[in-house]
Design an enzyme around this catalytic site. Structure first.
Site, PDB file in Angstrom:
ATOM      1  N   CYS A 295       2.032  -4.503   7.616  1.00 60.08           N
ATOM      2  CA  CYS A 295       2.340  -3.121   7.232  1.00 60.08           C
ATOM      3  C   CYS A 295       1.110  -2.217   7.348  1.00 60.08           C
ATOM      4  CB  CYS A 295       2.959  -3.052   5.833  1.00 60.08           C
ATOM      5  SG  CYS A 295       1.999  -3.861   4.556  1.00 60.08           S
TER       6      CYS A 295
ATOM      7  N   CYS B 210      14.055  -9.824  -3.560  1.00 59.43           N
ATOM      8  CA  CYS B 210      14.722 -10.697  -4.524  1.00 59.43           C
ATOM      9  C   CYS B 210      13.789 -11.632  -5.255  1.00 59.43           C
ATOM     10  CB  CYS B 210      15.719 -11.613  -3.818  1.00 59.43           C
ATOM     11  SG  CYS B 210      16.832 -10.758  -2.762  1.00 59.43           S
TER      12      CYS B 210
ATOM     13  N   GLY C 108      13.947  -7.452  -8.511  1.00 62.82           N
ATOM     14  CA  GLY C 108      15.205  -6.864  -8.062  1.00 62.82           C
ATOM     15  C   GLY C 108      16.042  -6.495  -9.260  1.00 62.82           C
TER      16      GLY C 108
ATOM     17  N   SER D 268       1.918  -1.314 -11.971  1.00 60.94           N
ATOM     18  CA  SER D 268       1.278  -2.139 -10.944  1.00 60.94           C
ATOM     19  C   SER D 268      -0.184  -1.804 -10.668  1.00 60.94           C
ATOM     20  CB  SER D 268       2.080  -2.036  -9.648  1.00 60.94           C
ATOM     21  OG  SER D 268       2.269  -0.686  -9.317  1.00 60.94           O
TER      22      SER D 268
ATOM     23  N   ASN E 139      15.331 -15.287  -0.898  1.00 57.71           N
ATOM     24  CA  ASN E 139      14.420 -14.146  -0.995  1.00 57.71           C
ATOM     25  C   ASN E 139      13.746 -14.004   0.364  1.00 57.71           C
ATOM     26  OD1 ASN E 139      11.064 -13.855  -2.303  1.00 57.71           O
ATOM     27  ND2 ASN E 139      12.420 -12.220  -1.675  1.00 57.71           N
ATOM     28  N   GLY E 140      13.855 -12.835   0.966  1.00 57.07           N
ATOM     29  CA  GLY E 140      13.218 -12.612   2.260  1.00 57.07           C
ATOM     30  C   GLY E 140      14.151 -11.896   3.209  1.00 57.07           C
TER      31      GLY E 140
ATOM     32  N   CYS F 226       2.245 -12.747   2.280  1.00 60.20           N
ATOM     33  CA  CYS F 226       2.343 -11.291   2.149  1.00 60.20           C
ATOM     34  C   CYS F 226       1.323 -10.756   1.147  1.00 60.20           C
ATOM     35  CB  CYS F 226       3.765 -10.959   1.675  1.00 60.20           C
ATOM     36  SG  CYS F 226       3.970  -9.276   1.110  1.00 60.20           S
TER      37      CYS F 226
ATOM     38  N   TYR G  70       1.310  -5.312  -5.197  1.00 65.90           N
ATOM     39  CA  TYR G  70       2.320  -4.546  -5.919  1.00 65.90           C
ATOM     40  C   TYR G  70       3.443  -5.336  -6.569  1.00 65.90           C
ATOM     41  CZ  TYR G  70       6.118  -1.155  -6.612  1.00 65.90           C
ATOM     42  OH  TYR G  70       7.144  -0.419  -7.135  1.00 65.90           O
TER      43      TYR G  70
ATOM     44  N   CYS H  12       8.116  -3.054   7.344  1.00 64.28           N
ATOM     45  CA  CYS H  12       8.140  -4.498   7.120  1.00 64.28           C
ATOM     46  C   CYS H  12       9.507  -5.048   7.497  1.00 64.28           C
ATOM     47  CB  CYS H  12       7.872  -4.790   5.645  1.00 64.28           C
ATOM     48  SG  CYS H  12       8.036  -6.535   5.257  1.00 64.28           S
TER      49      CYS H  12
ATOM     50  N   CYS I 249      -0.455 -11.955   5.679  1.00 66.23           N
ATOM     51  CA  CYS I 249       0.273 -11.022   6.531  1.00 66.23           C
ATOM     52  C   CYS I 249      -0.097  -9.607   6.106  1.00 66.23           C
ATOM     53  CB  CYS I 249       1.790 -11.215   6.387  1.00 66.23           C
ATOM     54  SG  CYS I 249       2.721  -9.987   7.340  1.00 66.23           S
TER      55      CYS I 249
ATOM     56  N   ASP J 181      -3.937   4.136  -7.580  1.00 69.60           N
ATOM     57  CA  ASP J 181      -2.580   3.684  -7.275  1.00 69.60           C
ATOM     58  C   ASP J 181      -2.692   2.563  -6.246  1.00 69.60           C
ATOM     59  OD1 ASP J 181       0.145   3.451  -7.359  1.00 69.60           O
ATOM     60  OD2 ASP J 181       0.591   5.482  -6.695  1.00 69.60           O
ATOM     61  N   ASP J 182      -1.653   1.704  -6.182  1.00 64.05           N
ATOM     62  CA  ASP J 182      -1.749   0.547  -5.282  1.00 64.05           C
ATOM     63  C   ASP J 182      -1.407   0.884  -3.838  1.00 64.05           C
ATOM     64  OD1 ASP J 182       1.247   0.183  -5.108  1.00 64.05           O
ATOM     65  OD2 ASP J 182       0.915  -0.067  -7.241  1.00 64.05           O
TER      66      ASP J 182
END
Length: 471
Positions: free
Chosen positions: A451, A14, A40, A295, A114-115, A248, A254, A394, A448, A357-358
């Protein structure tokens, strides 16, 4: 989770935007959300407060589809919060669209979040056993119930008590009849910044929203900080001691818009630096460098600059694919009906191509792009990824697939290369990625990377993984 709708990319949960003290609050929130649309595309909503009256409007679709001038006219008041959503926790339905609004004995309250709360599932169960009735399946409503049940004298004390119970990632906005509260989780996993516009305070997930409305950036909200904005201005309190900061890294890799600055770093500059470091770690002889739009463009420019191989626009993205687009049948897809991306034949024909690519999530998109470049006449395709392999899911508000769907969780780099069909494949190392932020001490940093590493900054609850697989 709607697997048939999921593209092979990450979805951020979000974007939030809030303003207090401006007579055009709803309109400015609309423009702020418009700037945050990339965070979003599933639903959008705005709540405003006018005296002791709360107005709200939300709906499924893009900001421009949900709102028009007539709707904005009805959203009166000089304070507003808004939200754009891509669902992670809770189904895709207008009931789960935010802001969520509530009336209880103290007055009105709207929440935008958001989260993702890692222990919402447990708290939800406990509250239900105590008689709470839930209208949505979103974890945000859990916080509203905790606030309503908390019997302390002020809203901010009730919010502090409630946030002491929840764990996970959040940037929260709460609007009441007379104040706007903004909170960022103790690890700072999700971004949130503070700005000013014509005497009003504004808060947003990303600074690009400030640039859009012409607001001035003041600072980022600190992890574990609560901002209280009311008629007397702005004050700051701590609701939690800042835990080890764990921003993050995927925000930079991204999600965020390249023109946003998050916690002191410009997103485009960080991506470009990652591209340069990727070139240092994994150079290759080639004729052109291209990036997957949008991205990966910044990283591709960095890679090209570092290697001296010319950067070209080799892939074009169709910007007008809405969420409601009718997908072509499998048969037409196999015949080559391409909606999202097209290769620029004249640029790649007869060339050795470096494709930047990311990230690779499930691998299906990368495989299609490599195939598309070969169809357009590329003689070699060298895939370079500007982040490490994604091996873990994640739990903090990013819709990663279940772990068994992540290609790097089960396949080696060689096997992934073979599946994707590239001539070579290399990823950026975790150290190089952190070096893009100027990190020298790799054992102690403020990001963080769960992932990539499986080391989560908060507790992850046993039943969470099960719950995420069930939904």
């Amino acid at each position: 989770m709607h697997h048939e709708m999921m593209s092979d990319k990450w979805h951020e949960e979000c974007g939030v935007f809030g303003i207090f003290g401006h007579d055009k609050a709803a309109e400015l929130t609309y423009y702020g959300l418009y700037a945050l649309q990339h965070r979003g595309q599933e639903s959008a909503g705005i709540a405003t407060v006018e005296g002791r009256k709360m107005h709200h409007h939300k709906g499924m679709g893009l900001v421009s589809e949900v709102f028009n001038e007539d709707v904005l006219e009805t959203l009166k008041g000089n304070a507003a919060i808004g939200h754009v959503r891509y669902s992670t926790t809770g189904d895709s339905s207008v009931a789960n669209a935010q802001p969520l609004t509530f009336g209880f004995q103290r007055g009105n309250m709207a929440l935008a979040h958001n989260g993702n709360l890692t222990n919402a599932y447990q708290i939800h169960g406990r509250l239900e056993r105590q008689g709470s009735i839930f209208q949505t399946t979103s974890d945000t409503e859990v916080v509203a119930h905790l606030i309503a049940k908390s019997g302390l004298p002020t809203l901010e004390e009730n919010v502090k008590e409630s946030l002491s119970v929840v764990k996970g990632a959040y940037a929260f906005l709460i609007l009441s009849d007379d104040k706007l509260l903004a909170m960022r989780d103790p690890h700072g996993l999700r971004p949130m910044a503070l700005g000013q516009f014509e005497g009003a305070y504004v808060v947003a997930s990303e600074t690009c929203a400030f640039d859009t409305i012409g607001a001035e950036y003041i600072r980022d909200v600190e992890p574990g900080e609560m901002l209280i904005i009311d008629k007397d201005g702005l004050r700051s309190e701590r609701f939690a001691t800042a835990s080890r900061k764990a921003l993050c890294t995927f925000e930079y890799i991204y999600f965020a818009r390249p023109d946003s600055d998050i916690d002191g770093f410009n997103v485009h500059s960080v991506r470009k630096k990652m591209g340069k470091l990727l070139a240092k770690e994994h150079p290759v002889e080639a004729d052109v460098v291209i990036g997957v739009p949008e991205s990966s463009i910044s990283a591709a420019i960095g890679y090209a600059e570092e290697t001296g191989i010319p950067y070209e626009i080799g892939l074009i993205k169709n910007k007008y694919i809405g969420r409601t687009f009718i997908q072509p049948s499998q048969e037409l897809r196999e015949r080559g009906v391409k909606l999202k991306l097209s290769a620029v034949r004249k640029i790649v024909e007869g060339k050795r191509v470096v494709l930047i690519d990311d990230s690779i999530v499930r691998g299906t998109t990368s495989r299609r792009i490599v195939e598309m470049l070969r169809d357009a006449g590329a003689t070699e395709v060298h895939l370079r990824i500007s982040s490490p392999p994604v091996t873990h899911g994640c739990y903090y508000g990013i819709d990663t697939s279940a772990r068994e769907e992540l290609i790097a969780a089960t396949k080696s780099v060689g096997e992934i290369r073979e599946y994707i069909g590239a001539d070579t494949l290399s990823y950026l190392s975790e150290e190089a990625m952190l070096r893009a932020f100027g990190v020298e001490d790799f054992s102690n940093h403020k990001y963080c990377n769960a992932c990539f590493t499986g080391q989560y900054p908060t507790e992850i609850y046993e039943d969470l993984e099960k719950h995420m697989l069930e939904r």
